[in-house]
Design a protein around this motif. Structure first.
Motif, short mmCIF file in Angstrom:
data_model
loop_
_atom_site.label_atom_id
_atom_site.label_comp_id
_atom_site.label_asym_id
_atom_site.label_seq_id
_atom_site.Cartn_x
_atom_site.Cartn_y
_atom_site.Cartn_z
N GLU A 60 -8.27 -25.58 -3.32
CA GLU A 60 -8.20 -24.20 -3.81
C GLU A 60 -8.62 -23.18 -2.76
OE1 GLU A 60 -12.11 -26.00 -5.05
OE2 GLU A 60 -10.05 -26.58 -5.37
N ASN A 61 -9.27 -23.62 -1.69
CA ASN A 61 -9.69 -22.71 -0.63
C ASN A 61 -8.67 -22.61 0.50
OD1 ASN A 61 -12.09 -22.15 -1.94
ND2 ASN A 61 -13.15 -23.84 -0.96
N VAL A 62 -7.62 -23.38 0.44
CA VAL A 62 -6.61 -23.39 1.49
C VAL A 62 -5.42 -22.55 1.04
CG1 VAL A 62 -5.05 -24.82 2.85
CG2 VAL A 62 -7.33 -25.65 2.30
N LYS A 63 -5.09 -21.51 1.82
CA LYS A 63 -3.94 -20.67 1.52
C LYS A 63 -2.83 -21.00 2.50
CE LYS A 63 -6.46 -16.65 -0.15
NZ LYS A 63 -6.68 -15.22 0.09
N LYS A 64 -1.63 -21.15 2.00
CA LYS A 64 -0.48 -21.40 2.85
C LYS A 64 0.58 -20.32 2.70
CE LYS A 64 -0.74 -26.08 4.01
NZ LYS A 64 0.07 -26.45 5.11
N VAL A 65 0.52 -19.55 1.63
CA VAL A 65 1.41 -18.43 1.42
C VAL A 65 0.53 -17.19 1.35
CG1 VAL A 65 3.15 -17.39 -0.08
CG2 VAL A 65 3.05 -19.87 0.18
N GLY A 73 5.36 -10.88 3.36
CA GLY A 73 4.38 -11.94 3.39
C GLY A 73 4.83 -13.01 4.36
N PHE A 74 4.07 -14.07 4.46
CA PHE A 74 4.47 -15.17 5.33
C PHE A 74 3.90 -16.47 4.80
CE2 PHE A 74 0.40 -14.04 7.06
CZ PHE A 74 -0.14 -15.20 7.57
N VAL A 75 4.50 -17.55 5.25
CA VAL A 75 4.08 -18.89 4.89
C VAL A 75 3.86 -19.65 6.18
CG1 VAL A 75 6.44 -19.71 4.66
CG2 VAL A 75 4.63 -20.93 3.52
N TYR A 76 2.88 -20.52 6.21
CA TYR A 76 2.67 -21.33 7.41
C TYR A 76 2.65 -22.79 7.04
CZ TYR A 76 -2.10 -23.07 6.96
OH TYR A 76 -3.21 -23.76 6.58
N PRO A 81 -6.10 -22.63 12.42
CA PRO A 81 -6.45 -21.54 13.34
C PRO A 81 -5.24 -20.71 13.76
CG PRO A 81 -7.63 -23.51 13.95
CD PRO A 81 -6.65 -23.91 12.88
N ASP A 82 -4.09 -21.34 13.93
CA ASP A 82 -2.88 -20.59 14.26
C ASP A 82 -2.52 -19.65 13.12
OD1 ASP A 82 -2.69 -21.96 16.64
OD2 ASP A 82 -1.16 -23.36 15.93
N TYR A 83 -2.67 -20.12 11.90
CA TYR A 83 -2.39 -19.31 10.73
C TYR A 83 -3.28 -18.07 10.70
CZ TYR A 83 -3.62 -17.98 5.93
OH TYR A 83 -3.95 -17.28 4.82
N ARG A 84 -4.55 -18.25 10.96
CA ARG A 84 -5.48 -17.12 10.93
C ARG A 84 -5.14 -16.09 12.00
NH1 ARG A 84 -8.87 -21.31 9.58
NH2 ARG A 84 -9.59 -21.64 11.71
N VAL A 85 -4.83 -16.55 13.20
CA VAL A 85 -4.49 -15.63 14.30
C VAL A 85 -3.20 -14.88 13.98
CG1 VAL A 85 -3.78 -15.52 16.72
CG2 VAL A 85 -5.73 -16.92 16.06
N LEU A 86 -2.18 -15.60 13.52
CA LEU A 86 -0.92 -14.95 13.19
C LEU A 86 -1.08 -13.99 12.01
CD1 LEU A 86 1.58 -17.91 13.60
CD2 LEU A 86 1.38 -15.89 15.04
N GLY A 87 -1.87 -14.38 11.02
CA GLY A 87 -2.11 -13.51 9.88
C GLY A 87 -2.77 -12.21 10.27
#
Length: 99
Positions: A60-65, A73-76, A81-87
């Motif tokens: 429940e703590n992991v977001k992918k969308v 919006g975006f999906v990864y 860490p790549d997701y956080r930087v891109l977000g």
């Protein structure tokens, strides 16, 4: 001296003749997950799977969308860490457009 001494450059071969940075990148791709976007006439469906490599990860703590603005919006499907930087990057770009 281990292989780590050869992993600093894309063009430096290890003693065994391998390009370690390329192998690391290929392993990261192999461990990635599927992300899918489907455009319809009246909307968009974005989906990804949530498979965890460890039982210690709370799903429940992991977001992918992620919603960026009301209309985007975006999906990864890769590494956290790549997701956080891109977000953060996408959010900064969208904030600049709004002001």
């Amino acid at each position: 001296m281990g292989d780590s001494a050869y992993s600093f450059s894309l063009t430096t071969f290890s003693r065994t003749g391998k390009l370690l940075q390329i192998e690391y990148a290929l392993n990261a791709v192999a461990n990635g997950r599927i992300a899918l976007g489907i455009a319809a006439t009246d909307g968009v469906v974005i989906a990804t799977d949530k498979k965890f490599s460890s039982a210690l990860v709370e799903g429940e703590n992991v977001k992918k969308v992620e919603k960026v603005t009301e209309g985007s919006g975006f999906v990864y499907a890769g590494v956290g860490p790549d997701y956080r930087v891109l977000g953060e990057f996408i959010t900064r770009i969208e904030k600049k457009k709004c002001y």
